[in-house]
Design an enzyme around this catalytic site. Sequence first.
Site, PDB file in Angstrom:
ATOM      1  N   GLN A  46      41.214  44.132  28.767  1.00  0.00           N
ATOM      2  CA  GLN A  46      42.097  45.289  28.721  1.00  0.00           C
ATOM      3  C   GLN A  46      42.097  45.940  27.331  1.00  0.00           C
ATOM      4  O   GLN A  46      41.963  45.253  26.316  1.00  0.00           O
ATOM      5  CB  GLN A  46      43.564  44.923  29.063  1.00  0.00           C
ATOM      6  N   CYS A  75      51.101  44.111  31.478  1.00  0.00           N
ATOM      7  CA  CYS A  75      50.130  43.085  31.085  1.00  0.00           C
ATOM      8  C   CYS A  75      50.885  42.036  30.273  1.00  0.00           C
ATOM      9  O   CYS A  75      51.304  42.311  29.139  1.00  0.00           O
ATOM     10  CB  CYS A  75      49.006  43.719  30.264  1.00  0.00           C
ATOM     11  N   GLY A  76      51.083  40.873  30.858  1.00  0.00           N
ATOM     12  CA  GLY A  76      51.915  39.846  30.204  1.00  0.00           C
ATOM     13  C   GLY A  76      51.256  39.283  28.960  1.00  0.00           C
ATOM     14  O   GLY A  76      51.868  39.208  27.886  1.00  0.00           O
ATOM     15  N   HIS A 161      50.818  42.023  42.760  1.00  0.00           N
ATOM     16  CA  HIS A 161      50.191  40.693  42.826  1.00  0.00           C
ATOM     17  C   HIS A 161      50.243  40.135  44.239  1.00  0.00           C
ATOM     18  O   HIS A 161      51.235  40.312  44.949  1.00  0.00           O
ATOM     19  CB  HIS A 161      50.894  39.716  41.885  1.00  0.00           C
ATOM     20  N   ASN A 192      46.291  42.318  42.024  1.00  0.00           N
ATOM     21  CA  ASN A 192      45.744  41.165  41.307  1.00  0.00           C
ATOM     22  C   ASN A 192      45.926  39.968  42.237  1.00  0.00           C
ATOM     23  O   ASN A 192      47.012  39.816  42.834  1.00  0.00           O
ATOM     24  CB  ASN A 192      46.521  40.965  40.001  1.00  0.00           C
ATOM     25  N   CYS A 219      45.980  35.365  33.174  1.00  0.00           N
ATOM     26  CA  CYS A 219      46.713  36.576  33.553  1.00  0.00           C
ATOM     27  C   CYS A 219      48.203  36.257  33.451  1.00  0.00           C
ATOM     28  O   CYS A 219      48.704  35.401  34.192  1.00  0.00           O
ATOM     29  CB  CYS A 219      46.336  36.986  34.979  1.00  0.00           C
ATOM     30  N   GLY A 220      48.888  36.931  32.528  1.00  0.00           N
ATOM     31  CA  GLY A 220      50.301  36.627  32.276  1.00  0.00           C
ATOM     32  C   GLY A 220      51.206  37.038  33.432  1.00  0.00           C
ATOM     33  O   GLY A 220      52.018  36.236  33.915  1.00  0.00           O
ATOM     34  N   THR A 221      51.046  38.277  33.880  1.00  0.00           N
ATOM     35  CA  THR A 221      51.876  38.707  35.027  1.00  0.00           C
ATOM     36  C   THR A 221      51.486  37.904  36.271  1.00  0.00           C
ATOM     37  O   THR A 221      52.334  37.627  37.125  1.00  0.00           O
ATOM     38  CB  THR A 221      51.682  40.210  35.313  1.00  0.00           C
ATOM     39  N   GLY A 222      50.204  37.481  36.321  1.00  0.00           N
ATOM     40  CA  GLY A 222      49.760  36.654  37.446  1.00  0.00           C
ATOM     41  C   GLY A 222      50.435  35.292  37.448  1.00  0.00           C
ATOM     42  O   GLY A 222      50.797  34.758  38.509  1.00  0.00           O
TER      43      GLY A 222
HETATM   44  N1  LIG Z   1      44.681  43.783  35.804  1.00  0.00           N
HETATM   45  C1  LIG Z   1      46.125  44.053  35.741  1.00  0.00           C
HETATM   46  C2  LIG Z   1      46.577  44.415  34.306  1.00  0.00           C
HETATM   47  C3  LIG Z   1      46.427  43.255  33.305  1.00  0.00           C
HETATM   48  C4  LIG Z   1      47.278  42.070  33.646  1.00  0.00           C
HETATM   49  C5  LIG Z   1      46.959  40.762  32.930  1.00  0.00           C
HETATM   50  N2  LIG Z   1      45.886  40.739  31.989  1.00  0.00           N
HETATM   51  C6  LIG Z   1      48.224  40.091  32.363  1.00  0.00           C
HETATM   52  O1  LIG Z   1      48.134  39.351  31.375  1.00  0.00           O
HETATM   53  O2  LIG Z   1      49.295  40.290  32.982  1.00  0.00           O
HETATM   54  C7  LIG Z   1      46.485  45.201  36.705  1.00  0.00           C
HETATM   55  O3  LIG Z   1      45.617  46.058  36.952  1.00  0.00           O
HETATM   56  O4  LIG Z   1      47.625  45.215  37.168  1.00  0.00           O
END
Ligand SMILES: N[C@H](CCC[C@H](N)C(=O)O)C(=O)O
Length: 276
Positions: A46, A75-76, A161, A192, A219-222
Amino acid sequence: MIVPFTKMQGIGNDFVVVDAISQALYLNQGQISQLAHRNFGIGFDQLLLIEAPQHPEADFHFRIFNADGSEAGHCGNGARAVAKYVRQKGLTWKRELRLSTNTATMNTVLEDNGLITINMGKPRLEPEKIPLRFAEASDAYAIEVDGIRHKVGAVSMGNPHCVLTVDNIATAPVQELGPKLSQHSYFPAQANVGFMQIVNPEEIKLRVFERGVGETLACGTGACAAVVVGRLQNLLKEKVKVGLPGGSLWIRWEGKGHQVYMTGPAKVVFEGQIDI
Ligand SMILES: N[C@H](CCC[C@H](N)C(=O)O)C(=O)O
């Protein structure tokens, strides 16, 4: 135009961070995807553009662009990188910050041990807020791919998600099923896709096929979405260690109506500049 940038990573999810306050920057989707290219560009999952706050109670605003050039709402891992960046660059002296993105505002705390804790806000479970083409909210949805019905959870952390449980993360069909679920017609803004293995009620292993990137090391939000789905399905307790291929995050969620908290690292890799 010469643009200085800082390369950063949060447990292997890597970023190019640019201070777009001191130097306004306008890049189109093609330019971003070119910069993201691991051979022809700098290479990143990103791009994070730090901007002046859009409302008085925020300290900074940041925008997120995936490697394919698409813009994301949250993006977490990137939020932790931004919290570290603004202090290291002397843009603030505060250890507690309020950051905003296009879809979320969050409080960040730089802990004494160097980790960063972020209040990621409340998960959005209503289908129209994910967005997900189902009429009613549920703790689990059945989505058919190639004739097979998959039980998935779906939630927004400010970005969409989809999370499914697997027996063994090492053999999860991330590359085969990830893109098909991510681009499924039930997710009008794509999603995601998290593959979660329950180790015990306080620990999971997770791999994420990210919208606009593909599989990332973290992936933080993941991680937040996986814990929310796991708790809604009565598989997890309030505090969960999330083991991702790039490292671990610590997630805490008391349950519906409560905020999700994420704690993890963020590191600077190198400083650079590029002629765009
Ligand atoms: N690919 C994600 C954004 C980056 C999330 C990820 N890198 C994190 O750390 O949350 C989306 O399109 O919603």
